[in-house]
Scaffold this motif. Sequence first.
Motif, PDB file in Angstrom:
ATOM      1  N   SER A  48     -41.155 -35.945  17.713  1.00  0.00           N
ATOM      2  CA  SER A  48     -40.975 -36.142  19.154  1.00  0.00           C
ATOM      3  C   SER A  48     -40.923 -34.832  19.940  1.00  0.00           C
ATOM      4  CB  SER A  48     -39.673 -36.917  19.417  1.00  0.00           C
ATOM      5  OG  SER A  48     -38.563 -36.279  18.784  1.00  0.00           O
ATOM      6  N   HIS A  49     -41.003 -33.689  19.245  1.00  0.00           N
ATOM      7  CA  HIS A  49     -40.854 -32.404  19.922  1.00  0.00           C
ATOM      8  C   HIS A  49     -41.822 -31.349  19.378  1.00  0.00           C
ATOM      9  CE1 HIS A  49     -37.118 -34.299  21.197  1.00  0.00           C
ATOM     10  NE2 HIS A  49     -37.053 -33.387  22.145  1.00  0.00           N
ATOM     11  N   ASP A  50     -42.080 -30.352  20.198  1.00  0.00           N
ATOM     12  CA  ASP A  50     -42.819 -29.157  19.808  1.00  0.00           C
ATOM     13  C   ASP A  50     -41.780 -28.202  19.202  1.00  0.00           C
ATOM     14  OD1 ASP A  50     -44.327 -26.860  19.637  1.00  0.00           O
ATOM     15  OD2 ASP A  50     -44.580 -26.593  21.802  1.00  0.00           O
ATOM     16  N   VAL A  51     -41.745 -28.132  17.870  1.00  0.00           N
ATOM     17  CA  VAL A  51     -40.659 -27.436  17.158  1.00  0.00           C
ATOM     18  C   VAL A  51     -41.137 -26.061  16.695  1.00  0.00           C
ATOM     19  CG1 VAL A  51     -39.017 -27.555  15.250  1.00  0.00           C
ATOM     20  CG2 VAL A  51     -39.747 -29.658  16.391  1.00  0.00           C
ATOM     21  N   ILE A  52     -40.419 -25.033  17.111  1.00  0.00           N
ATOM     22  CA  ILE A  52     -40.793 -23.652  16.801  1.00  0.00           C
ATOM     23  C   ILE A  52     -39.672 -23.014  16.008  1.00  0.00           C
ATOM     24  CG2 ILE A  52     -41.335 -21.401  17.822  1.00  0.00           C
ATOM     25  CD1 ILE A  52     -41.896 -23.761  20.305  1.00  0.00           C
ATOM     26  N   ARG A  53     -40.015 -22.452  14.842  1.00  0.00           N
ATOM     27  CA  ARG A  53     -39.024 -21.802  13.977  1.00  0.00           C
ATOM     28  C   ARG A  53     -39.451 -20.367  13.709  1.00  0.00           C
ATOM     29  NH1 ARG A  53     -39.243 -24.234   8.703  1.00  0.00           N
ATOM     30  NH2 ARG A  53     -41.200 -25.253   9.280  1.00  0.00           N
ATOM     31  N   PRO A  54     -38.814 -19.383  14.352  1.00  0.00           N
ATOM     32  CA  PRO A  54     -39.150 -17.987  14.050  1.00  0.00           C
ATOM     33  C   PRO A  54     -38.288 -17.413  12.927  1.00  0.00           C
ATOM     34  CG  PRO A  54     -37.700 -18.073  15.949  1.00  0.00           C
ATOM     35  CD  PRO A  54     -37.910 -19.506  15.506  1.00  0.00           C
ATOM     36  N   ASP A  55     -38.844 -16.422  12.238  1.00  0.00           N
ATOM     37  CA  ASP A  55     -38.034 -15.519  11.419  1.00  0.00           C
ATOM     38  C   ASP A  55     -37.491 -14.461  12.378  1.00  0.00           C
ATOM     39  OD1 ASP A  55     -38.193 -16.553   8.847  1.00  0.00           O
ATOM     40  OD2 ASP A  55     -39.966 -15.391   8.299  1.00  0.00           O
ATOM     41  N   LEU A  56     -36.182 -14.425  12.550  1.00  0.00           N
ATOM     42  CA  LEU A  56     -35.586 -13.475  13.489  1.00  0.00           C
ATOM     43  C   LEU A  56     -35.772 -12.032  13.009  1.00  0.00           C
ATOM     44  CD1 LEU A  56     -32.297 -15.457  14.180  1.00  0.00           C
ATOM     45  CD2 LEU A  56     -34.111 -14.995  15.858  1.00  0.00           C
ATOM     46  N   PRO A  57     -35.823 -11.073  13.933  1.00  0.00           N
ATOM     47  CA  PRO A  57     -35.945  -9.666  13.534  1.00  0.00           C
ATOM     48  C   PRO A  57     -34.868  -9.261  12.524  1.00  0.00           C
ATOM     49  CG  PRO A  57     -36.262  -9.876  15.900  1.00  0.00           C
ATOM     50  CD  PRO A  57     -35.851 -11.235  15.399  1.00  0.00           C
ATOM     51  N   GLY A  58     -35.317  -8.544  11.490  1.00  0.00           N
ATOM     52  CA  GLY A  58     -34.414  -8.119  10.420  1.00  0.00           C
ATOM     53  C   GLY A  58     -34.396  -9.066   9.237  1.00  0.00           C
ATOM     54  N   PHE A  59     -35.042 -10.233   9.383  1.00  0.00           N
ATOM     55  CA  PHE A  59     -34.988 -11.262   8.344  1.00  0.00           C
ATOM     56  C   PHE A  59     -36.389 -11.817   8.056  1.00  0.00           C
ATOM     57  CE2 PHE A  59     -30.965 -11.401  10.738  1.00  0.00           C
ATOM     58  CZ  PHE A  59     -30.086 -11.054   9.721  1.00  0.00           C
ATOM     59  N   GLY A  60     -36.484 -12.502   6.908  1.00  0.00           N
ATOM     60  CA  GLY A  60     -37.728 -13.195   6.567  1.00  0.00           C
ATOM     61  C   GLY A  60     -38.939 -12.291   6.597  1.00  0.00           C
ATOM     62  N   ARG A  61     -40.046 -12.820   7.114  1.00  0.00           N
ATOM     63  CA  ARG A  61     -41.313 -12.093   7.120  1.00  0.00           C
ATOM     64  C   ARG A  61     -41.435 -11.171   8.331  1.00  0.00           C
ATOM     65  NH1 ARG A  61     -40.726 -16.794   6.259  1.00  0.00           N
ATOM     66  NH2 ARG A  61     -41.355 -17.922   4.403  1.00  0.00           N
ATOM     67  N   THR A  62     -40.563 -11.374   9.341  1.00  0.00           N
ATOM     68  CA  THR A  62     -40.631 -10.528  10.537  1.00  0.00           C
ATOM     69  C   THR A  62     -40.191  -9.108  10.226  1.00  0.00           C
ATOM     70  OG1 THR A  62     -40.371 -12.372  12.064  1.00  0.00           O
ATOM     71  CG2 THR A  62     -39.688 -10.203  12.862  1.00  0.00           C
ATOM     72  N   GLY A  63     -39.145  -8.974   9.441  1.00  0.00           N
ATOM     73  CA  GLY A  63     -38.714  -7.647   9.005  1.00  0.00           C
ATOM     74  C   GLY A  63     -37.967  -6.864  10.075  1.00  0.00           C
ATOM     75  N   PRO A  64     -37.690  -5.586   9.775  1.00  0.00           N
ATOM     76  CA  PRO A  64     -36.764  -4.801  10.589  1.00  0.00           C
ATOM     77  C   PRO A  64     -37.314  -4.424  11.963  1.00  0.00           C
ATOM     78  CG  PRO A  64     -37.677  -3.462   8.818  1.00  0.00           C
ATOM     79  CD  PRO A  64     -38.135  -4.851   8.570  1.00  0.00           C
TER      80      PRO A  64
END
Length: 262
Positions: A48-64
């Motif tokens: 029912s929604h446009d769901v967006i999940r980021p990797d926050l800075p410093g974590f996951g694939r986004t990195g530092p």
Amino acid sequence: MKSTQSVSVDGLRIHYVRAGQGPAVVLLHGSGSSLEGFERVAAPLSASHDVIRPDLPGFGRTGPRPDRDYRVRTYAGTVARFMTALGLPRFAVAGNSLGGNIAWNLALDAPDRVDRLVLVNATGYPAKTLPAGLRLARNPLLRPLLRRWLPRGATERGLREAVGANSAIVDDAMVERVHALTSRPGNRSAFIDFATTDQPDRSAEIPRIAVPTLVLRSADVDGQHFARDIPGARERVHADGGHLLPEEDPDWVAAAITEFLR
């Protein structure tokens, strides 16, 4: 899991997964976690929604972050610019732990952007008990070692401490996933930088939050007074959950958010 996309914000590539159609909702994971933390909540929510999940800075694939600025208020600004980069001027925001702290800071700083606010075992009050990972990272004797090496056993112990009755979710696959993402280049140092960042106490401003708010809280998680302090906030309490409710009981979390966003 779907492969991640990325967009340039604040001098780094923020990786994210997006699925579904409807009003936009961004799901913000906690410290030491990644976008996978909300994966099983996102699946039913995306009906029912446009769901967006980021990797926050410093974590996951986004990195530092290149500037090493891990203040919660800086995170909130980054999330706002991330949503602008995706062409979404208004959205709902739900966050677990650190993600919840970022979410309510965003609701304070950009109330014209946030339609609804969901806080899942959010942090931000000074009396909150620190999780094991943050306690380790703040130990000045261990800090230089942890920048270079984190034993898998420490990852597993931290996860086991963070969950409630449904401890079976901490299996080899979960430990391996969290450990692998934490061990990506630069992430261990970023976590130490985050853990040792002086975070200004904004809890006195929480009563100024004016967006409709849902508080999802585990009964045994301490240091949370959002339902008391945010005018008109609704609260639902999970009897036996731990800190990682979106992974411990994703159906409960997804149903509560879906009903609230209707």
